[in-house]
Design an enzyme around this catalytic site. Sequence first.
Site, mmCIF file in Angstrom:
data_model
loop_
_atom_site.group_PDB
_atom_site.id
_atom_site.type_symbol
_atom_site.label_atom_id
_atom_site.label_comp_id
_atom_site.label_asym_id
_atom_site.label_seq_id
_atom_site.Cartn_x
_atom_site.Cartn_y
_atom_site.Cartn_z
ATOM 1 N N GLN A 1 -1.171 -3.486 1.478
ATOM 2 C CA GLN A 1 -3.060 -3.100 1.153
ATOM 3 C C GLN A 1 -3.917 -3.914 0.469
ATOM 4 O OE1 GLN A 1 -1.878 1.127 1.704
ATOM 5 N NE2 GLN A 1 -3.407 1.677 2.600
ATOM 6 N N GLY B 1 -1.983 7.548 -1.739
ATOM 7 C CA GLY B 1 -0.742 6.612 -1.811
ATOM 8 C C GLY B 1 -1.422 5.263 -1.388
ATOM 9 N N HIS C 1 5.361 6.842 5.417
ATOM 10 C CA HIS C 1 3.819 6.198 5.585
ATOM 11 C C HIS C 1 3.413 5.157 4.371
ATOM 12 C CE1 HIS C 1 -1.103 6.259 6.235
ATOM 13 N NE2 HIS C 1 -0.603 5.615 5.404
ATOM 14 N N GLU C 2 4.350 5.456 3.672
ATOM 15 C CA GLU C 2 4.178 4.346 2.928
ATOM 16 C C GLU C 2 4.859 3.543 3.042
ATOM 17 O OE1 GLU C 2 0.789 3.908 1.316
ATOM 18 O OE2 GLU C 2 0.144 6.141 0.918
ATOM 19 N N CYS D 1 -5.646 7.157 5.802
ATOM 20 C CA CYS D 1 -4.929 5.782 5.690
ATOM 21 C C CYS D 1 -6.113 5.366 4.995
ATOM 22 C CB CYS D 1 -4.037 4.509 6.213
ATOM 23 S SG CYS D 1 -4.167 2.965 5.647
ATOM 24 N N LEU D 2 -6.326 4.415 3.444
ATOM 25 C CA LEU D 2 -7.450 3.802 2.621
ATOM 26 C C LEU D 2 -7.725 2.362 4.212
ATOM 27 C CD1 LEU D 2 -6.229 4.301 -1.055
ATOM 28 C CD2 LEU D 2 -8.292 5.737 0.309
ATOM 29 N N HIS E 1 4.091 1.019 5.842
ATOM 30 C CA HIS E 1 3.269 -0.177 5.390
ATOM 31 C C HIS E 1 3.689 -1.605 4.678
ATOM 32 C CE1 HIS E 1 -0.690 1.574 5.341
ATOM 33 N NE2 HIS E 1 -0.880 2.088 4.720
#
Length: 181
Positions: free
Chosen positions: A51, A46, A136-137, A94-95, A140
């Site tokens: 991000q 994701g 989670h997304e 997470c990236l 963000h």
Amino acid sequence: MAILPILKAPDPRLTKVSRPVEQFDRTLAELAQNMLETMYAANGIGLAAPQVDVQQRMVVMDLHGEDEPPNPQILVNPEVLDASAETVTMSEGCLSVPEAYEEVERPARVTVRYQDLDGVTHTRECTGLEAVCWQHEIDHLDGVLFVDHLTRLTRDRIIQRLVKEKRLARRGRDRTIRPAA
Ligand code: NI
């Protein structure tokens, strides 16, 4: 298509609340494709627009299993309409928070409303990994990282490590641009 740089915590741009998408145009579709390409290149499941330093409410995801064909999902202006009282605890990463995996407790089932790239509204109920990933997304888009759901101690330990790594990376960069004798 292009692979975009992914912001790494701590970064003030990751803590901003993103704006709703209003223009469903070619630029938005291109951003979605670039985000998918960036996510796949980073082996992520994701990725949210902030991000990649775009403060707009859009996320991409692909939760297909190892033996299944790709299943890219693009969610514009997603919002959680309803969340179950029942919770689930999963290990998240997470990236934007490299090499940190911690258990987070979240509602086990959510109903999410979102738009597609044509601006058409959809509503879906999801569970399991999908429910966790959507939450989670969407976090963000409100400037929230999964580490913000952890204890202060655990969060600080992870952020301190990332601060140190950024400092070391900066020094490394300085060294390489300095002419050698
Ligand atoms: Ni993330």
